[in-house]
Write an enzyme that holds these catalytic residues in place. Structure first.
Site, PDB file in Angstrom:
ATOM      1  N   SER A  28      90.555   7.575   8.088  1.00  9.31           N
ATOM      2  CA  SER A  28      90.399   6.871   9.204  1.00  9.31           C
ATOM      3  C   SER A  28      89.960   7.126  10.392  1.00  9.31           C
ATOM      4  O   SER A  28      90.051   8.397  11.018  1.00  9.31           O
ATOM      5  CB  SER A  28      92.014   6.232   9.532  1.00  9.31           C
ATOM      6  OG  SER A  28      92.073   5.486  10.670  1.00  9.31           O
ATOM      7  N   TYR A  65      86.326   1.793  12.717  1.00  7.63           N
ATOM      8  CA  TYR A  65      86.854   0.874  13.321  1.00  7.63           C
ATOM      9  C   TYR A  65      85.684   1.086  14.560  1.00  7.63           C
ATOM     10  O   TYR A  65      85.772   2.144  15.232  1.00  7.63           O
ATOM     11  CB  TYR A  65      88.217   0.936  14.134  1.00  7.63           C
ATOM     12  CG  TYR A  65      89.288   0.796  13.161  1.00  7.63           C
ATOM     13  CD1 TYR A  65      89.643  -0.492  12.643  1.00  7.63           C
ATOM     14  CD2 TYR A  65      90.261   1.576  12.937  1.00  7.63           C
ATOM     15  CE1 TYR A  65      90.611  -0.859  11.610  1.00  7.63           C
ATOM     16  CE2 TYR A  65      91.484   1.382  12.298  1.00  7.63           C
ATOM     17  CZ  TYR A  65      91.488   0.281  11.700  1.00  7.63           C
ATOM     18  OH  TYR A  65      92.835   0.082  10.666  1.00  7.63           O
ATOM     19  N   THR A 101      85.998  -1.317   8.339  1.00  8.51           N
ATOM     20  CA  THR A 101      87.112  -2.359   8.392  1.00  8.51           C
ATOM     21  C   THR A 101      87.007  -3.665   9.076  1.00  8.51           C
ATOM     22  O   THR A 101      86.750  -3.384  10.416  1.00  8.51           O
ATOM     23  CB  THR A 101      88.385  -1.485   8.645  1.00  8.51           C
ATOM     24  OG1 THR A 101      88.515  -0.447   7.731  1.00  8.51           O
ATOM     25  CG2 THR A 101      89.835  -2.168   8.423  1.00  8.51           C
ATOM     26  N   LYS A 118      85.416  -3.275   4.039  1.00 14.30           N
ATOM     27  CA  LYS A 118      86.831  -3.355   3.767  1.00 14.30           C
ATOM     28  C   LYS A 118      87.458  -4.330   4.178  1.00 14.30           C
ATOM     29  O   LYS A 118      87.215  -4.638   5.522  1.00 14.30           O
ATOM     30  CB  LYS A 118      87.460  -1.727   4.255  1.00 14.30           C
ATOM     31  CG  LYS A 118      88.999  -1.847   3.814  1.00 14.30           C
ATOM     32  CD  LYS A 118      89.500  -0.250   4.090  1.00 14.30           C
ATOM     33  CE  LYS A 118      90.770  -0.124   3.913  1.00 14.30           C
ATOM     34  NZ  LYS A 118      91.900  -0.540   4.646  1.00 14.30           N
ATOM     35  N   HIS A 152      94.653  -4.823   3.807  1.00 11.52           N
ATOM     36  CA  HIS A 152      95.205  -4.022   4.593  1.00 11.52           C
ATOM     37  C   HIS A 152      96.719  -3.456   4.182  1.00 11.52           C
ATOM     38  O   HIS A 152      97.557  -3.147   5.078  1.00 11.52           O
ATOM     39  CB  HIS A 152      95.159  -4.353   6.077  1.00 11.52           C
ATOM     40  CG  HIS A 152      94.701  -3.294   6.965  1.00 11.52           C
ATOM     41  ND1 HIS A 152      93.397  -3.076   7.731  1.00 11.52           N
ATOM     42  CD2 HIS A 152      95.429  -2.373   7.560  1.00 11.52           C
ATOM     43  CE1 HIS A 152      93.431  -2.206   8.521  1.00 11.52           C
ATOM     44  NE2 HIS A 152      94.654  -1.496   8.392  1.00 11.52           N
TER      45      HIS A 152
HETATM   46  C1  LIG Z   1     100.604   3.669   7.925  1.00 13.07           C
HETATM   47  C2  LIG Z   1      99.194   2.842   7.625  1.00 13.07           C
HETATM   48  C3  LIG Z   1      97.975   3.158   8.333  1.00 13.07           C
HETATM   49  C4  LIG Z   1      96.841   2.579   7.969  1.00 13.07           C
HETATM   50  N1  LIG Z   1      95.668   2.782   8.678  1.00 13.07           N
HETATM   51  C5  LIG Z   1      94.367   2.326   8.485  1.00 13.07           C
HETATM   52  C6  LIG Z   1      93.323   2.446   9.094  1.00 13.07           C
HETATM   53  O1  LIG Z   1      93.376   3.325  10.050  1.00 13.07           O
HETATM   54  N2  LIG Z   1      92.364   1.858   8.808  1.00 13.07           N
HETATM   55  C7  LIG Z   1      92.109   1.069   7.644  1.00 13.07           C
HETATM   56  O2  LIG Z   1      90.938   0.644   7.333  1.00 13.07           O
HETATM   57  N3  LIG Z   1      93.251   0.778   6.842  1.00 13.07           N
HETATM   58  C8  LIG Z   1      94.349   1.414   7.237  1.00 13.07           C
HETATM   59  N4  LIG Z   1      95.559   1.222   6.340  1.00 13.07           N
HETATM   60  C9  LIG Z   1      95.349   0.415   5.130  1.00 13.07           C
HETATM   61  C10 LIG Z   1      95.035   1.364   4.003  1.00 13.07           C
HETATM   62  O3  LIG Z   1      93.804   1.747   4.088  1.00 13.07           O
HETATM   63  C11 LIG Z   1      95.195   0.263   2.944  1.00 13.07           C
HETATM   64  O4  LIG Z   1      94.078  -0.659   2.813  1.00 13.07           O
HETATM   65  C12 LIG Z   1      96.579  -0.036   2.488  1.00 13.07           C
HETATM   66  O5  LIG Z   1      97.540   0.903   2.764  1.00 13.07           O
HETATM   67  C13 LIG Z   1      96.886  -0.455   0.972  1.00 13.07           C
HETATM   68  O6  LIG Z   1      98.245  -1.161   0.454  1.00 13.07           O
HETATM   69  P1  LIG Z   1      99.253  -0.200   0.219  1.00 13.07           P
HETATM   70  O7  LIG Z   1      99.914   0.424   1.558  1.00 13.07           O
HETATM   71  O8  LIG Z   1     100.116  -1.188  -0.459  1.00 13.07           O
HETATM   72  O9  LIG Z   1      98.763   0.826  -0.885  1.00 13.07           O
HETATM   73  C14 LIG Z   1      96.660   1.554   6.654  1.00 13.07           C
HETATM   74  C15 LIG Z   1      97.934   1.426   6.058  1.00 13.07           C
HETATM   75  C16 LIG Z   1      99.103   1.984   6.310  1.00 13.07           C
HETATM   76  C17 LIG Z   1     100.369   1.850   5.485  1.00 13.07           C
END
Ligand SMILES: Cc1cc2nc3c(=O)[nH]c(=O)nc-3n(C[C@H](O)[C@H](O)[C@H](O)COP(=O)(O)O)c2cc1C
Length: 418
Positions: free
Chosen positions: A158, A181, A207, A288, A312
């Site tokens: 990330s 981002y 994203t 994404k 997300h």
């Molecule tokens: C704690 C957390 C932080 C996340 N941070 C980002 C991020 O910085 N950038 C991003 O594109 N997605 C982020 N996501 C989304 C994840 O990339 C992903 O799309 C998502 O966690 C998938 O769903 P799941 O948690 O149900 O497996 C984050 C998700 C979580 C749970």
């Protein structure tokens, strides 16, 4: 789940069944300890694990991590947005699809390997980009990278990671994809992506789903419930939502970019950014957060190298549509011209196989590996990857497929349940 304290997202039917079993005469012959385990609420059953090897399913890590992590950090992982309808839908959505079991096929030799943009991985399951992994474990993204290396699994880092892309790639021993981002200031953005390319990352994952904003109520409640002095570790100068300038100080990907990089998600970003990125780096670029056929068509039109279907993990919009239900229309639009990646709500091997059968080329997990990390560090992440792999193998065998590519579309049907 209401938006009060986060609770494990495990199925309540199973808990009711275990309660029934424990109370029934068939439990009478079990040793006392087994009876107590069966009679305990599901959350306590999961809390019983004290090392990664004891886990039977990824949910075992959920309560183990919750027990170890401070309330505000846990809430950051658990949170959805608003009413958390999308968060819940991401799980129930999988029940709307069923797998069609095929019999008497030789499924003794299994191959779970995939190749994406020339990079070979031993599993179709990948590690989604998630921010601030050091809030789950002191080794943060480096522990995740080591686990990804041990399992030859794709990892995405990330923009708001607590480890630099250079350190993540060194720990992974192979290219880690970079989730972007885009800093609003174009010069800062250019500097960031050029740095990422120079570090050896091969794919930029833009994203697109947070730009309109996201209201993370569970996160804010968790922060209020946390009595620690957060400023001793990091400043959170953003007024609670999305972090602020102070918070960015510990995010190595913002080093040297100056204050113009904030906010890192902003509502005026458009498809025009793709061309600017293309003119700046030679990396592959995928987007994404695609959730509709219209945007899949635009992604192709703008020459993107891949489409990443995601909501997300229910942390962007609260429209209540599950990610898995968006996949078929996007796959139909893309027509195999570029790879389709998928995430949100994946917890089981059957979820993985449903997504692959619906046309995804790879399937991501977010929270499950953070649970593993929060509970036990690198061994926890490795065990999460192992558990999902074993379940995926079993589910593939039941649909009669011995490789990812050989999972037929006919393996999955709309079940009308859920
Ligand atoms: C704690 C957390 C932080 C996340 N941070 C980002 C991020 O910085 N950038 C991003 O594109 N997605 C982020 N996501 C989304 C994840 O990339 C992903 O799309 C998502 O966690 C998938 O769903 P799941 O948690 O149900 O497996 C984050 C998700 C979580 C749970």
């Amino acid at each position: 789940m209401s938006h009060s304290a986060p609770t494990p997202s495990h199925d309540w039917d199973r808990r009711a069944f275990i309660g029934f079993l424990a109370a029934s005469p068939i439990a009478g012959g079990l040793p006392e300890v087994a009876r107590r385990i069966l009679a305990a609420p599901a959350q306590q059953q999961h809390a019983l694990i004290t090392e990664a090897g004891q886990a039977l399913e990824v949910f075992d890590f959920e309560s183990a991590a919750q027990n170890k992590m401070p309330p505000a950090h846990w809430a950051y992982v658990a949170t959805g947005v608003d009413n958390e309808d999308t968060l819940r839908a991401n799980r129930t959505g999988f029940q709307r699809f069923g797998l069609r079991a095929r019999r008497l096929i030789d499924v003794s030799r299994m191959d779970l390997g995939i190749t994406l943009f020339g990079q070979q991985f031993d599993s179709p399951v990948f590690i989604c980009p998630t921010g601030s992994n050091k809030l789950a474990h002191a080794e943060g993204e480096v522990a995740v990278a080591r686990a990804a290396k041990a399992k030859n699994t794709l990892q995405m880092l990330s923009t708001v990671a607590t480890t630099s892309i250079e350190d993540a790639i060194a720990a992974r021993g192979a290219p880690v994809w970079y989730q972007l981002y885009p800093p609003r200031d174009w010069e800062a953005c250019k500097k960031m992506v050029k740095r990422v390319e120079a570090a050896g990352s091969t794919v930029l994952v833009l994203t697109a789903d947070l730009n309109p904003g996201s209201d993370r109520i569970t996160l804010d409640r968790g922060r209020r419930a946390d009595t620690r002095k957060c400023e001793t570790c990091h400043e959170s100068a953003g007024g609670g939502r999305g972090g602020g300038l102070g918070d960015m100080k510990r995010k190595p990907m913002f080093d040297g970019l100056g204050p113009d990089m904030l906010p890192y998600t902003y509502p005026s970003v458009t498809w025009e950014l793709i061309k600017k990125l293309r003119d700046t780096v030679k990396m592959r670029i995928i987007v994404k957060g695609i959730a509709t056929r219209e945007d899949a068509a635009l992604a192709i039109k703008h020459g993107l190298d891949g489409v990443y279907v995601s909501n997300h993990g229910g942390r962007a919009d609260d429209g209540g549509r599950s990610s898995i239900e968006t996949l078929p229309e996007i796959v139909a639009e893309v027509k195999s011209r570029v790879p389709v990646l998928f995430d949100s709500g994946v917890r089981r091997g059957t979820d993985v196989v449903k997504a692959l059968a619906l046309g995804a080329d790879a399937v991501g997990i977010g929270r499950p590996y953070l649970w593993g990390l929060g509970a036990f560090g690198q061994p926890g992440v490795e065990k999460v990857l192992d558990l999902i792999r074993v379940e995926t193998i079993t589910a593939m065998r039941h649909v009669g497929a011995t490789s990812v590519k050989s999972i037929p579309r006919s393996a999955v049907v709309a079940s009308g349940r859920g």
